[in-house]
Design an enzyme around this catalytic site. Structure first.
Site, PDB file in Angstrom:
ATOM      1  N   GLY A 179       0.767  -1.102   0.096  1.00  0.00           N
ATOM      2  CA  GLY A 179      -0.080   0.025   0.150  1.00  0.00           C
ATOM      3  C   GLY A 179       0.627   1.307  -0.040  1.00  0.00           C
ATOM      4  CB  CYS A 180       0.230   4.756  -0.980  1.00  0.00           C
ATOM      5  SG  CYS A 180      -1.536   4.924  -0.328  1.00  0.00           S
ATOM      6  CE1 TYR A 181      -1.486   8.213   4.049  1.00  0.00           C
ATOM      7  CE2 TYR A 181      -3.387   6.802   3.532  1.00  0.00           C
ATOM      8  CZ  TYR A 181      -2.740   8.138   3.577  1.00  0.00           C
ATOM      9  OH  TYR A 181      -3.695   9.130   3.577  1.00  0.00           O
ATOM     10  CB  THR A 234       5.156   2.337   0.247  1.00  0.00           C
ATOM     11  OG1 THR A 234       4.819   1.175  -0.468  1.00  0.00           O
ATOM     12  CG2 THR A 234       6.652   2.612  -0.605  1.00  0.00           C
ATOM     13  CB  SER A 235       5.325   6.672   2.877  1.00  0.00           C
ATOM     14  OG  SER A 235       4.347   6.787   3.843  1.00  0.00           O
TER      15      SER A 235
END
EC number: 1.2.1.38
Lengths: 344, 344, 344, 344
Positions: B147-149, B151-152
């Site tokens: 997921g995007c969050y 990953t960050s």
């Protein structure tokens, strides 16, 4: 009608004061001063005001002369002499800058690289966050108007800290402000092309509002408070959202916490404690003097999360200054401040 | 040339995959599928692609047929049957949705209200964050793209957690995402007039990415990690900034911490550890596969503050999926991914 | 590989040139110059480029020395001496500024309050709008790259004017540009808080691009053209939309007009004539070298309405400059320019 | 106090009416109706209003019952029965929709694909642009409130057309509106990610406001007027700028033209004719009832260029409706409408 002057009227907080004073039922704009635009009409600098306020900008001394109330919105270090002149002239002085916010001269010096020249003067100053220090503001003659971030944080934490629901150590404040917070001055950071579609923190854990935040939280907690404070620049014009993380002490439930907030702010006309399940959004407070507070519990980690939203230009600056004027002079606290925020 | 198909090509992540695949030196777009727009050209749905990709949208089965690689970007619960078909057809399957990210079926069920129908299938899936799990990805045939969050956050914390510089409890993640994160579907929240000039958190401490974040952090820490995770919606199109707060263990200095990060990411072409004093800004990673990481110390409270910025559509979705394809199939990891982010 | 230098590399057009040259298959960045930032890395000025282009900024002379191609993006009046040095050094010189666009010295003087010091030099210059003057560009050594507005207008009108479908008098151009058009320099107009949520025309009927527009339209029409040109500032970073109003001569139908445009641009890889019923939107050309043209008829008043959209930084500046380099040096016209515009 | 109801209160124009009525000195909100949200508080739909207006949404009939004034903001074709009920109940009815704007039933039918069911009713309706038709509005009981674009255009052209300074043929209107103009309904066009950083025309030369514009301009000119009208969607929330191009007849100078405008609007409190050299910017009228008009001459082509800016939600809808209520009922025209537009 009270005669109100604004020194530094062409800065963003200054012109917002003009907007508010223009419809205040018990105060008129007396004079507006500006160093950069003396002689021009304020509506030449801000054409939105054309026909509504075409006042010519004068010098600082002319602005003070004959005024009942003087507001100043200036860079740090310039307000002491103005304060003295106002006190001598019998005018209420409300400083929107940082010069009368910090009680401890050493703290001021270490964060602002300037000294309090006249400590006696500072002894008369009131740190004027109305929801917390109303009694001290009544009758005050020299008022330090709180900073924008400190306002959002103190209002967001006061009921919990004062009620002992959370500890005063281990507080994390992740704050986000619109670009008016950086002022009218030009910088690459607020160039449209570099702010638009961008987002980043700045002055990470070293912003000058940190000691002001800790000063108020320490008073509320009755013990020294330490915060990690990280501000960010939002690509919007107005508004601050502070997301605040605190460890819950004891086993208060979310409804219990919320009830404390409702009780605490029962007679505060500008604080709205949101229903459970809603979130504070800066859209809903724009151009208004409201502070919206939403409360959330991370059951998983035992953390209380408080989201506090204000318009940095109103409750975070000009609106709160007028609220303070109202209280100091015995007017209705809400006079001139009941703007309806645009729903859209 | 590899033949790559995209299922769910008209969603935001899907069309971003098209943009990337169009210039990939070793892969061609084979087929694009869409339920809502079957029969139309993708450039009718996204006119930016006119003349560059006028492919007609076909059914899921047609997209799989003959493909070497199949990407799917679909709502939760739809990917299992596609995964099976791809494996049978001998195609690499990369799922951009949530169906192959969580190792524990119960966790999946409790957060998604759906079951893993085919547990054996999940046993073959690799959670594919390349900077952390590169070896597992090499040769994989069934890939769960992070997921995007998550990953960050994982990239922001990995060197510190793995090196024992910080504890795995007491982690606070204050994340902010652009509106593409909410997808192409219509909602009041992403109506221009309600998102523009607004800012608020959402799904406070209950976002579905929480267990995915904790899964990775627990692996990195070697013990269960618990996070307080609060996402916010930014009024920008693309990008995520996660501001992460952690207690420093031991007395590492900021340069020491930064050196650990530099070492950890020495061979990671898409992670940029910024010089001391700079801050990660989502502007600098837009339309690129980079993750920018800036490190900050709050000496005052002993906290490490990590700011991690990615483009949610690229490193947070389509770019990372292509990076995973490259690794899984033995291509150069950066193939097709060296876009220069627009400086302005 | 060709060695390409950029003079004025830290301006917005300059840094966009860097972005494009970084992935050009037949050219490398040789040197970058800047007056304000000499000695710094360009990635310190534009952190988006970190790791991709960390070139130190040098002086103008160093940039020219050893280069095959020199691009300059400078304020008016500074390009003549650079052009001479490049010609002497045998380098192709492409000027992105205004100094080699106007054929008539008096027109230049009256609009720019500067003189052509070296008329002989200007005799060698080619006004390089590739879709209209490709043959003159082939083999040229001194190139005046067109302005952003003139590019959007000339491409929007060329087929109609050249084909005699419309008259050359009575042309109205209502143009709207993103804020990068105003450059990196600081001004109140491009302060985020004064540009955001605003919209207004500027330099109404007196913008310096007017004579450049009329010069090209006159050549196309074979008779003097006169335009009413009103530019506006859009609160977006990139892009120009020109809405152009012309009286239709004769009774051409919309499909006939469109066919003329299709024929005219048959071999122009960067012009997209849209299907009937669609409208040019600057979203669809951002970060690309495309010019999108949509055609509309107001049957009611007999007017042809042409909507032309480009990215002012690409087709309106750096992209077109690289396209000109490609043509002048006999490379494939599209080399290094086939970026896919982000659909979102 | 007058009792004012709003039908369609949860649309953007409806909620803006609420905002205005909340501080009107001579009117109170009586009832608010909504089909989609009956039973909910309006502040649940628009949390900005929390604590200021927590009125429950009722049915249309309840809203009419007992009201002195009824405003309706509804899709075309729904207002006739409401108008009849209001007239019967003795309430002033002000329609913000399109049903009482066009005098000619055939024109209405051909643009709206609906018929006037009750022609007699339309005979009583007044097209209520106060600056042009004040006398007809005084005492009216059935008011068609003008559209947003037509308001900006008619105010921008009235003094010139009526004074014979320009012709009524050959008028070109290039108009740009913020996204609130498209309403609260969901569509891909106003999805944040597709509107943000975009700009395009829509309904080119076929927008439904065209006949309304021509109707007013014909009355002003005393002869049939024909316009080319092209609206565009701006990525801002509020505001319209119309840039209008007209051929000057006779040899009037710009100061002479401007003097005509000043004279014409001498007693119009909401029209500001700007000083020569300034331009109308939608920033300066946001959230206010002002129409700013700037005048420009293209000496080169003999064209007058008028730039007219309003807030589409205020002077283009709710503000003008309240202005009409004031005039119709003999109140001060400016009652409740003297908001100061935020300078920032």
């Amino acid at each position: 009608m009270l005669k109100a002057s604004v020194i530094g009227a062409t800065g963003y907080a200054g012109v917002e004061l003009c907007r508010i004073l223009l419809t205040h039922p018990q105060a008129n704009i007396h004079r507006l001063s500006s160093v950069s635009f003396t002689g021009k009409a304020i509506s030449e600098v801000y054409p939105a005001l054309r026909g509504l306020c075409d006042e010519r900008l004068v010098s600082e001394d002319e602005a003070i002369d004959g005024a009942d109330v003087v507001f100043a919105s200036l860079p740090a270090g310039l307000s002491e002499p103005i304060a003295r002149k106002c006190l001598q002239a019998g005018a209420l002085f409300i400083d929107l800058g940082a010069d009368f916010r910090l009680h401890d001269p050493d703290t001021y010096e270490s964060w602002y690289q300037k000294k309090y020249e006249d400590p006696e003067l500072h002894g008369q100053a009131v740190y004027a966050l109305p929801e917390l220090f109303r009694e001290e503001i009544e009758g005050a003659r020299l008022i330090g108007n709180p900073g924008c971030y400190p306002t959002s944080v103190a209002l967001g934490l006061a009921p919990a800290l004062k009620g002992g629901l959370i500890g005063s150590e281990d507080l994390i404040i992740d704050a986000k402000s619109g670009a008016t917070g950086a002022g009218r001055g030009l910088s690459q950071t607020t160039h449209f092309c570099e702010c638009n579609e961008g987002f980043a923190p700045y002055k990470v854990a070293c912003h000058r509002h940190t000691p002001e935040i800790e000063q108020t939280l320490s008073i509320l907690a009755g013990e020294p408070a330490a915060v990690t404070f990280v501000p960010h620049l939002l690509p919007v014009s107005r508004g601050i959202v502070s997301t605040i993380y605190a460890k819950l002490k004891g086993g208060a439930s979310l409804p219990e916490v919320r009830q404390r907030y409702l009780d605490f702010y029962e007679s505060a006309p500008f604080v709205r404690v949101l229903p459970e399940g809603e979130v504070s959004n800066l859209r809903n407070v724009r151009c208004s003097n409201y502070c919206d507070i939403s409360l959330h519990l991370d059951a998983h980690t035992g953390r209380l999360i408080v989201v506090s939203a204000i318009d940095n230009m109103v409750k975070g600056a000009a609106g709160q200054a007028v609220q303070n004027m109202n209280i100091a002079l015995g007017l209705d606290e809400t006079a001139g401040l009941l703007f309806v925020p645009p729903a859209i």
